[in-house]
Design a protein around this motif. Structure first.
Motif, PDB file in Angstrom:
ATOM      1  N   ILE A 193       0.659  -2.252  -3.695  1.00 54.26           N
ATOM      2  CA  ILE A 193       1.117  -2.568  -2.327  1.00 54.26           C
ATOM      3  C   ILE A 193       2.646  -2.398  -2.253  1.00 54.26           C
ATOM      4  CG2 ILE A 193       1.338  -4.469  -0.652  1.00 54.26           C
ATOM      5  CD1 ILE A 193      -1.528  -5.332  -1.575  1.00 54.26           C
ATOM      6  N   GLU A 194       3.316  -2.811  -3.327  1.00 53.69           N
ATOM      7  CA  GLU A 194       4.780  -2.655  -3.396  1.00 53.69           C
ATOM      8  C   GLU A 194       5.193  -1.182  -3.335  1.00 53.69           C
ATOM      9  OE1 GLU A 194       6.281  -5.806  -6.349  1.00 53.69           O
ATOM     10  OE2 GLU A 194       6.997  -3.885  -7.129  1.00 53.69           O
ATOM     11  N   LEU A 195       4.335  -0.321  -3.909  1.00 56.13           N
ATOM     12  CA  LEU A 195       4.655   1.121  -3.941  1.00 56.13           C
ATOM     13  C   LEU A 195       4.404   1.796  -2.585  1.00 56.13           C
ATOM     14  CD1 LEU A 195       3.215   2.058  -7.463  1.00 56.13           C
ATOM     15  CD2 LEU A 195       5.618   2.128  -6.778  1.00 56.13           C
ATOM     16  N   LEU A 196       3.925   1.033  -1.594  1.00 52.41           N
ATOM     17  CA  LEU A 196       3.661   1.597  -0.266  1.00 52.41           C
ATOM     18  C   LEU A 196       4.510   0.873   0.786  1.00 52.41           C
ATOM     19  CD1 LEU A 196      -0.247   1.827  -0.545  1.00 52.41           C
ATOM     20  CD2 LEU A 196       1.433   3.623  -1.001  1.00 52.41           C
ATOM     21  N   PRO A 197       5.836   0.900   0.669  1.00 53.86           N
ATOM     22  CA  PRO A 197       6.677   0.144   1.596  1.00 53.86           C
ATOM     23  C   PRO A 197       6.527   0.676   3.020  1.00 53.86           C
ATOM     24  CG  PRO A 197       8.027   1.653   0.275  1.00 53.86           C
ATOM     25  CD  PRO A 197       6.623   1.701  -0.285  1.00 53.86           C
ATOM     26  N   GLY A 198       6.429  -0.231   3.969  1.00 55.95           N
ATOM     27  CA  GLY A 198       6.348   0.169   5.379  1.00 55.95           C
ATOM     28  C   GLY A 198       4.939   0.563   5.816  1.00 55.95           C
ATOM     29  N   TRP A 199       3.953   0.477   4.930  1.00 54.97           N
ATOM     30  CA  TRP A 199       2.589   0.846   5.322  1.00 54.97           C
ATOM     31  C   TRP A 199       1.971  -0.272   6.156  1.00 54.97           C
ATOM     32  CZ3 TRP A 199      -1.106   4.629   2.771  1.00 54.97           C
ATOM     33  CH2 TRP A 199      -0.407   5.763   2.322  1.00 54.97           C
TER      34      TRP A 199
END
Ligand SMILES: Cc1cc2nc3c(=O)[nH]c(=O)nc-3n(C[C@H](O)[C@H](O)[C@H](O)COP(=O)(O)OP(=O)(O)OC[C@H]3O[C@@H](n4cnc5c(N)ncnc54)[C@H](O)[C@@H]3O)c2cc1C
Length: 369
Positions: free
Chosen positions: A245-251
């Protein structure tokens, strides 16, 4: 004349079945201990491969297990913008239905005489018409067909080519029994394919026949060592989900909620392919089919090509039962042309997925006008 097929995947089984329909015996050597030894997992989108199932006399059986609603499609941008939604009408033709890989493999296995598949036979090498297996056993052959998948051990008998990493690393996860465990998310997902395409990242979710939603998060433009630097702790599934989830900022929160709802199966998979358009000079007594011959990016062609290879080789052998080299040459000519075109098309789709504006490009791909 003994035909030995190494690998009871879709391609090897399609070959054995078409040979059987034409009254020709073959033996399939499979390293797995039994048909249940390994979960087959996942859905396959079967389109051109239906021709092979027709040749195999199995099209009715296929249509009985195919899921038309699996053709549904939703395409989003990471901020939540819905770009495309296609819902399949109940009476739509089954052009590209989804089928559970295990159901398709069972259909093929059940169509073969008992004893055709020899389970627990891991091929290691072949010379002078003798196959050798990991347990020390051996068996004779006149024609050896390598249908042993991406990491084929038969392949070096035909070509020096090796799969190479294509800059894509995938993390596979899943939500079990989604309708019961997360009815709210189930409604968002719909019945078929669900795609979110960002810059260098894609999120693909797909509902399986057993109610599990399989999710693949792909990181593009990444190298073979990327997992070791990614900070994803695969031995701690909860922390791995948090890191993803951290690797998908702004999702959009709808997408990250799907990751949070996954169970503890978190599997890394690095994607490699063989060069598109690979060929080799025809070699007496041995040939390849399926992923062993033409491993492609995972964009929905591989299983279809494996089925068509199996049927094509079966028909060529039936047409030249006393001349295996002529049959193999005829098969390879057609296979190289057909799979070369599919591999080039797959590479173009892969390029779209890798591009910074992948979502808009895919939208244009699906709606060319
Ligand atoms: C996640 C995912 C989704 C996919 N979705 C699609 C899709 O929607 N549509 C599509 O067309 N394609 C899809 N593909 C690609 C497709 O799965 C493959 O292209 C197809 O399964 C190849 O079939 P095959 O028979 O060549 O090999 P496989 O299905 O890999 O079978 C090879 C068999 O050989 C056996 N074997 C391996 N080594 C040995 C040995 N040494 N001795 C004996 N046996 C051995 C293996 O155990 C296995 O049973 C997908 C792939 C992945 C990973």
């Amino acid at each position: 004349m003994t035909i030995a097929i190494v690998g009871a995947g879709l391609g090897g089984l399609a070959l054995a079945r078409v040979l059987h329909v034409h009254g020709i015996d073959a033996v399939v050597y499979e390293r797995e201990a039994s048909r249940e030894a390994r979960g087959q997992g996942g859905m396959l989108d079967i389109h051109s491969g239906q021709r092979a199932l027709r040749e195999a006399g199995l099209i009715d059986g296929f249509l009985a297990i195919a899921r038309g609603e699996g053709q549904d499609m939703r395409l989003f941008e990471p901020d939540g913008t819905l770009l495309l939604q296609e819902d399949t009408p109940d009476d739509a033709p089954l052009d590209r239905p989804e089928v559970d890989r295990a159901d398709l493999r069972d259909l093929l296995l059940d169509s073969l005489p008992d004893g055709t598949v020899r389970w627990g036979h891991a091929f290691t090498s072949a010379d002078d018409g003798v196959l050798r297996f990991a347990d020390g056993g051996s068996a004779p052959y006149d024609l050896l067909v390598g249908a042993d998948g991406a990491r084929s051990r038969v392949r070096p008998m035909c070509t020096d080519a090796r799969p190479a990493h294509i800059g894509q690393n995938v993390v596979e996860l899943g939500i079990p029994d989604v309708d019961r465990t997360h009815p709210d998310l189930a409604a968002t997902l719909g019945r078929g394919n669900y795609w979110v395409l960002g810059d260098g990242v894609s999120f693909a979710a797909q509902r399986n026949g057993d109610g599990r939603v399989r999710i693949g998060i792909s990181f593009y433009r990444t190298d073979e060592d990327w997992f070791s630097r990614s900070g994803i702790p695969f031995d701690d599934p909860a922390a791995a989900r948090a890191r993803l989830i951290e690797l998908l900022p702004g999702w959009d929160a709808r997408f990250t909620a799907l990751i949070a709802a996954c169970d503890d199966t978190v599997v890394p998979r690095s994607i490699s392919t063989l060069p598109a358009g690979l060929t080799w000079p025809s070699t007496p007594g041995v040939t390849l089919l399926g992923d062993a011959a033409h491993l492609m990016p995972p964009v929905g062609e591989g299983a279809n090509m494996a089925l068509l290879d199996g049927a094509g080789l079966g028909l060529a052998l039936a047409a030249h039962p006393d001349d295996f080299p002529a049959a193999v040459e005829e098969y390879e000519r057609e296979m190289f042309e057909r799979t070369g075109a599919a591999a080039r098309m797959s590479a173009r789709v892969q390029e779209l997925l890798t591009s910074p504006d992948a979502a808009r490009k895919m939208l244009a791909f699906f709606q060319p006008d």
